[in-house]
Design a protein around this motif. Structure first.
Motif, mmCIF file in Angstrom:
data_model
loop_
_atom_site.group_PDB
_atom_site.id
_atom_site.type_symbol
_atom_site.label_atom_id
_atom_site.label_comp_id
_atom_site.label_asym_id
_atom_site.label_seq_id
_atom_site.Cartn_x
_atom_site.Cartn_y
_atom_site.Cartn_z
ATOM 1 N N ILE A 75 0.860 -1.179 0.000
ATOM 2 C CA ILE A 75 0.000 0.000 0.000
ATOM 3 C C ILE A 75 0.898 1.231 0.000
ATOM 4 N N PHE A 76 0.730 2.092 -0.987
ATOM 5 C CA PHE A 76 1.522 3.307 -1.125
ATOM 6 C C PHE A 76 0.635 4.512 -0.808
ATOM 7 N N VAL A 77 1.057 5.316 0.153
ATOM 8 C CA VAL A 77 0.303 6.493 0.569
ATOM 9 C C VAL A 77 1.028 7.743 0.081
ATOM 10 N N ALA A 78 0.323 8.631 -0.581
ATOM 11 C CA ALA A 78 0.942 9.864 -1.072
ATOM 12 C C ALA A 78 1.549 10.642 0.088
ATOM 13 N N PRO A 79 2.823 11.026 -0.010
ATOM 14 C CA PRO A 79 3.451 11.785 1.074
ATOM 15 C C PRO A 79 2.931 13.210 1.127
ATOM 16 N N PRO A 80 3.115 13.885 2.246
ATOM 17 C CA PRO A 80 2.614 15.257 2.374
ATOM 18 C C PRO A 80 3.150 16.171 1.275
ATOM 19 N N ASP A 81 2.276 17.034 0.775
ATOM 20 C CA ASP A 81 2.628 18.108 -0.155
ATOM 21 C C ASP A 81 3.181 17.604 -1.484
ATOM 22 N N HIS A 82 2.865 16.372 -1.866
ATOM 23 C CA HIS A 82 3.312 15.827 -3.153
ATOM 24 C C HIS A 82 2.157 15.101 -3.837
ATOM 25 N N HIS A 83 1.956 15.409 -5.122
ATOM 26 C CA HIS A 83 1.084 14.568 -5.920
ATOM 27 C C HIS A 83 1.793 13.242 -6.171
ATOM 28 N N MET A 84 1.039 12.161 -6.177
ATOM 29 C CA MET A 84 1.586 10.837 -6.479
ATOM 30 C C MET A 84 0.924 10.323 -7.745
ATOM 31 N N ILE A 85 1.724 9.936 -8.737
ATOM 32 C CA ILE A 85 1.202 9.393 -9.976
ATOM 33 C C ILE A 85 1.928 8.090 -10.293
ATOM 34 N N VAL A 86 1.329 7.286 -11.150
ATOM 35 C CA VAL A 86 1.959 6.048 -11.606
ATOM 36 C C VAL A 86 2.231 6.188 -13.094
#
Length: 338
Positions: A75-86
């Motif tokens: 499970i990957f959780v987006a870190p604070p203040d960053h968009h997370m994309i694949v």
């Protein structure tokens, strides 16, 4: 053997979504094969969400690093203040512009999942206010993926689920506690049918897709006087730009005006960075911090600020090309006075 699982699960949540996430994570089995991606609107605040979720269920939960491989059973959780994309089997983190007042935002993750994994995506919208994630969920459905929404009656804040139901064709609407069982069934079905998941386009098209997440290309040219959008018009051999207020520029004068605006902005940035470096230097000099980890951190921050200020100074001091009205190109550190 593929370097990425054929199915990914992307989950978006906001206000009231933590309780729903707890129910989902706690119900997933240890052999769940898909990679799970989670975005919660936590802003820039420090987050202990990976630790919290890892105490509830058997799957490892982490904040990913930029460039990490997509791995099933995590499970990957987006870190604070960053968009997370694949993207092409890897996780990318970006501090691109906020979307729907949020960074991390749900839409960038969902959008990239639809583009990279197509029909191999399960998109999930949980409790939250307003409608972040709804546009991304639409793209997942449009790409052949499966859409899940928390039953609004089960959500602490039903706005996001209700908006998704109103605007997207939803495959399943159910309480959060019932989602783990369904996710296991959906992922198993997708694996057994050998879902073909398209790779992200390469070359110039790949660059265009990444631009969507970094906003490298402006949507419009704006007026240096008022900030309004400019409309281009041609008058014989001349090109002019006019805003709705009535400010008008030739292309050459527009370029000079942009230079002055950028010079002022860069000057302000350099001043701020040097002040940051000076603040850090003063903290380093505090005797009670000597030879401590805190002193080392302040010293690193000081050097970083001064290095960045030097980069900005080099931009200010370089010569810039300023075409004139007859096509002659001049290089100058500042536009000539008219």
């Amino acid at each position: 053997m593929s370097d990425r699982p054929p199915t990914i699960v992307v989950i978006g949540a906001s206000a009231g979504g933590i309780e729903a996430l707890r129910a989902i994570v706690g119900g997933l089995p240890s052999d769940f094969p898909a990679a799970v991606f989670v975005v919660v609107h936590l802003g820039a605040h420090k987050s202990e969400l990976p630790w919290l979720l890892s105490q509830i269920g058997p799957l490892p939960v982490v904040h990913p690093q930029d460039g990490d491989d997509v791995q099933g059973g995590m499970i990957f959780v987006a870190p604070p203040d960053h968009h997370m994309i694949v993207r092409h089997g890897r996780i990318r983190l970006t501090k691109g512009p906020r979307e729907n007042w949020a960074r991390p935002a749900i839409d960038p993750l969902f959008r990239s999942a639809a583009e990279s994994y197509g029909a191999g995506v399960v998109g999930v919208i949980l409790s939250g206010g307003l409608n972040d994630g709804c546009a991304g969920l639409y793209q997942i459905k449009d790409s052949g993926g499966v859409t899940l929404v928390q039953d609004p009656a089960d959500a602490i804040n039903p706005s996001m689920p209700r908006s998704a139901i109103a605007n997207v064709t939803i495959d399943h609407c159910l309480p959060a506690a019932e989602m783990p069982r369904l996710l296991v069934e959906l992922v198993a079905a997708m694996d057994t049918t050998n879902v073909a998941t398209p790779h992200l386009p390469v070359g110039s098209r790949q660059e265009e897709v990444m631009t969507a997440y970094t906003s490298d290309q402006p949507i419009a040219v704006t007026c240096p006087d008022c900030g309004g959008a400019l409309r281009r018009q041609h008058l014989g051999p001349f090109t002019q730009f006019r805003c709705h207020i009535g400010h008008v520029y030739t292309a050459e004068i527009m370029l000079a005006a942009q230079f002055l605006a950028s010079e002022q902005s860069l000057g302000a940035a350099m001043r701020t960075l040097r002040e940051r470096g000076e603040l850090c230097r003063q903290m380093v000099s505090r005797t009670e911090l000597e030879n401590t980890p805190a002193a080392s951190a302040w010293e690193r921050a000081m050097q970083e600020a001064f290095d960045q200020a030097d980069t900005v100074r080099q931009l200010l001091e370089r010569e810039w090309t300023l075409p004139d009205g007859i096509g002659v190109v001049e290089s100058s550190g500042a536009p000539a006075a008219g």
